[in-house]
Motif scaffolding. Sequence first.
Motif, PDB file in Angstrom:
ATOM      1  N   PHE A  44       0.861  -1.174  -0.075  1.00 12.12           N
ATOM      2  CA  PHE A  44       0.020   0.116   0.122  1.00 12.12           C
ATOM      3  C   PHE A  44       0.993   1.280  -0.075  1.00 12.12           C
ATOM      4  N   HIS A  46       0.810   5.322   0.674  1.00 13.21           N
ATOM      5  CA  HIS A  46       0.045   6.443   0.963  1.00 13.21           C
ATOM      6  C   HIS A  46       1.020   7.705   0.597  1.00 13.21           C
ATOM      7  N   TYR A  68      -2.602   9.702  11.941  1.00 15.81           N
ATOM      8  CA  TYR A  68      -3.062   9.414  10.612  1.00 15.81           C
ATOM      9  C   TYR A  68      -2.664  10.573   9.765  1.00 15.81           C
ATOM     10  N   GLU A  70      -2.322  11.773   7.015  1.00 12.78           N
ATOM     11  CA  GLU A  70      -3.012  12.024   5.553  1.00 12.78           C
ATOM     12  C   GLU A  70      -4.342  12.728   5.939  1.00 12.78           C
ATOM     13  N   TRP A  71      -4.629  12.754   7.347  1.00 13.31           N
ATOM     14  CA  TRP A  71      -5.776  13.427   7.703  1.00 13.31           C
ATOM     15  C   TRP A  71      -5.649  14.823   8.134  1.00 13.31           C
ATOM     16  N   HIS A 118      -6.932  10.783  -2.377  1.00 17.66           N
ATOM     17  CA  HIS A 118      -7.178  10.588  -0.886  1.00 17.66           C
ATOM     18  C   HIS A 118      -8.096  11.319  -0.544  1.00 17.66           C
ATOM     19  N   HIS A 119      -8.557  11.310   0.572  1.00 13.96           N
ATOM     20  CA  HIS A 119      -9.776  12.215   0.982  1.00 13.96           C
ATOM     21  C   HIS A 119      -9.424  13.700   0.897  1.00 13.96           C
ATOM     22  N   TYR A 162      -6.234   3.168  -5.342  1.00 11.75           N
ATOM     23  CA  TYR A 162      -6.771   3.781  -4.086  1.00 11.75           C
ATOM     24  C   TYR A 162      -7.783   5.308  -4.503  1.00 11.75           C
ATOM     25  N   TRP A 215      -9.449   0.219  -4.837  1.00  6.40           N
ATOM     26  CA  TRP A 215      -9.409   0.184  -3.533  1.00  6.40           C
ATOM     27  C   TRP A 215     -10.151   1.536  -3.131  1.00  6.40           C
ATOM     28  N   ASP A 217     -12.675   3.500   0.038  1.00  5.94           N
ATOM     29  CA  ASP A 217     -12.513   3.582   1.333  1.00  5.94           C
ATOM     30  C   ASP A 217     -13.484   4.415   2.009  1.00  5.94           C
ATOM     31  N   TRP A 219     -15.689   2.967   5.290  1.00  4.67           N
ATOM     32  CA  TRP A 219     -15.561   2.222   6.311  1.00  4.67           C
ATOM     33  C   TRP A 219     -17.071   2.015   7.113  1.00  4.67           C
ATOM     34  N   ARG A 251     -14.749  -2.103   0.798  1.00  2.15           N
ATOM     35  CA  ARG A 251     -15.166  -0.434   1.049  1.00  2.15           C
ATOM     36  C   ARG A 251     -15.692   0.211   0.256  1.00  2.15           C
ATOM     37  N   ASP A 269      -8.501  -1.175   9.651  1.00  5.94           N
ATOM     38  CA  ASP A 269      -7.173  -0.809   9.371  1.00  5.94           C
ATOM     39  C   ASP A 269      -6.562  -1.498  10.545  1.00  5.94           C
ATOM     40  N   PRO A 284      -5.464  -4.414   5.553  1.00  7.51           N
ATOM     41  CA  PRO A 284      -4.589  -3.223   5.236  1.00  7.51           C
ATOM     42  C   PRO A 284      -3.871  -2.957   6.449  1.00  7.51           C
ATOM     43  N   TRP A 291      -0.475   6.136   8.051  1.00 11.28           N
ATOM     44  CA  TRP A 291      -0.455   5.628   6.704  1.00 11.28           C
ATOM     45  C   TRP A 291       0.513   6.561   5.799  1.00 11.28           C
TER      46      TRP A 291
HETATM   47  C1  GLC Z   1      -8.912   4.845   6.967  1.00 10.16           C
HETATM   48  C2  GLC Z   1      -8.348   6.164   6.813  1.00 10.16           C
HETATM   49  C3  GLC Z   1      -7.328   6.439   5.551  1.00 10.16           C
HETATM   50  C4  GLC Z   1      -6.424   5.395   5.276  1.00 10.16           C
HETATM   51  C5  GLC Z   1      -7.243   3.952   5.387  1.00 10.16           C
HETATM   52  C6  GLC Z   1      -6.465   2.781   5.208  1.00 10.16           C
HETATM   53  O1  GLC Z   1     -10.092   4.430   6.412  1.00 10.16           O
HETATM   54  O2  GLC Z   1      -9.434   7.136   6.636  1.00 10.16           O
HETATM   55  O3  GLC Z   1      -6.763   7.540   5.915  1.00 10.16           O
HETATM   56  O4  GLC Z   1      -6.118   5.695   4.064  1.00 10.16           O
HETATM   57  O5  GLC Z   1      -7.948   3.843   6.469  1.00 10.16           O
HETATM   58  O6  GLC Z   1      -7.066   1.628   5.602  1.00 10.16           O
END
Ligand code: GLC
Length: 603
Positions: A44, A46, A68, A70-71, A118-119, A162, A215, A217, A219, A251, A269, A284, A291
């Motif tokens: 994976f 990120h 995290y 990426e958030w 990503h988000h 993703y 992929w 996402d 959840w 997902r 996760d 994952p 990530w």
């Molecule tokens: C969660 C997070 C995300 C990450 C993902 C990986 O959903 O929001 O940031 O990419 O998990 O499984």
Amino acid sequence: MKIAKSLIIKILIFTLAAVSNIVTGQANLNKRAQWFVNDRFGMFIHFGLYSGAEGVWKGEKLRNENDYAEWIQYRNRISKEEYLTLIDNFKWDEIDPEKWVILAKNAGMKYVTITAKHHDGFALWDSKTSNYDVTDYTNPKRDIIRELAAACKKHGLKLGLYYSHWVDWEHQYGWDHTKEISGISPADFDKYWQEKVIPQMTELLTNYGPVGMIWFDMWIHHSQTVVTKDQLLQLKKLIRELQPDCLINSRLGLSLEEDNDVDFQELGDNEFGRNKKDFPWQSPATVAHSWGYNRLDNDFKSTTSLLQSLISNVSLNGNLLLNIGPRPDGTVPYEIEKRLLEMGEWLRVNGESIYGSNAFDLPKGMNDWGVITTKKNPYGTKLYLHLFGLPADRKLKLTGIKSTPVTAYMLDDKNRTPLSFIHDEIITEIALPEIFTEKLIPVIVLEYQNSPDCVVDLAAQNIEGGYCLTSLNSISEVEQNILIPKSRGGTVPSYLSVKSPTVLRWKIYIDNPGLKTIDASYSYQGKSMNNKINIKVAQNELKHNITNTGKTVGEPKSDWVIDNFRCSVLGTIDFIEKGYYEIEISITPQKNEEIKFQWLWLK
Ligand code: GLC
């Protein structure tokens, strides 16, 4: 003539092998997912604008314990304009996606899944739908997805993408959790869907060659979100039309009951498998916590623990998708790279037990020294015993298989030097080498002529040579509502809450007869002296009067006083001969009394 004949036989055997692989095993459940269940291990990645923040914004760490990175835009409430300035933190002339692919290959991974979007909504390719993409902000212009796709093709790995379909913090009408307060109309969300999601997915599925998987996402189930079932079906249809072989993960957001046409289940996760499933599935996972790259996140798991996650998943028919979060200069943190390469070294020697291998029929945890995977071929069946723990006397007991193996050897031993073993009814005792050449997780291969016959309802001997008998390995039906899970951080163990007469039975095999002691662990907080435990085994009975076990302190805090679980010796029993025995416990509490039963221990 002779040669031709043997050639034909060989071709026949090979064809048979191929066919038998198709008609047996997990892969048969979904033709499209055959490569996936065969490959077992993927990378994976990120990587996005967030990588440039490294988990810190204006001196403040990420506002969430999960780290995290990426958030960060959402968590630390960063405006889009300021977030975009992160682009300058990257070394765009040094970043080389091929290096990630080479690392994946050296780690023994067979597919790579990257965060195309990503988000944060920022595209890692040259998107014609939105100019919020890497190509519009780099000079010379970069298209990370194109470069990664080319590297995957060159090195023979599958490409996965993703795509955050639900959450998008950039588009006016994309989902962003603060919309829980401000609200968003379904019509507006559909604008985002039709204007951004569908066209971008079309680009990704049209311009980058074969895509192994998309992929998604989301959840939680779509009914708890703004996304509709129709939107998800539209998206799925698009993928099936443009790339019929492309896998879709669960997902996506539809439940299997609504639509059973997703290709594999994605666990949470860092959630690993608990039981065997035939439907393809994957965990994952991260090497530390975050990530995306987070320079403050340095709680790295060991290589052994990462390997154990991979192997345990495969032993339950699952895959592992292990993450890297490259730095803004494209490099992968040394600690992560090192662990991946060590996994690769292990797989180069022992990969036979992982790739193309499946779960075996014995229940999870029955043999407590490790986990088993299996592979069939026209000549018979191989079992791979992965040793996570070792018996002190170096004699490994495998319980549950009636058939005698043809041979046993260490998987890393090219000469296949036979290991000596004794087979007795359903116990195969293997003499382990004094020193293992494999330092991380040694693997024993057992070869059988046919599919080995299993006895699955036995409680097996554990590594210390005793039997730990719990409600989990009993052959009695246990009412679910009396099964109490562990609590208070595990200081209160899981137990059976027995308030009326209850009987549990176990089946065991005794291979070393003689006098054995039986202990029971339970908790009782009342005053009565009339609650009883009665054990029956091999025409013997042991009677025990339950007494109050008192309290203990779990942690040094005033509110941490918990019920004590005490171990009491119930007595001894003479097992005169080898063979199968049934052990029965009757727990008889008085009216309005509760006995918390944990386990019996026989040794
Ligand atoms: C969660 C997070 C995300 C990450 C993902 C990986 O959903 O929001 O940031 O990419 O998990 O499984």
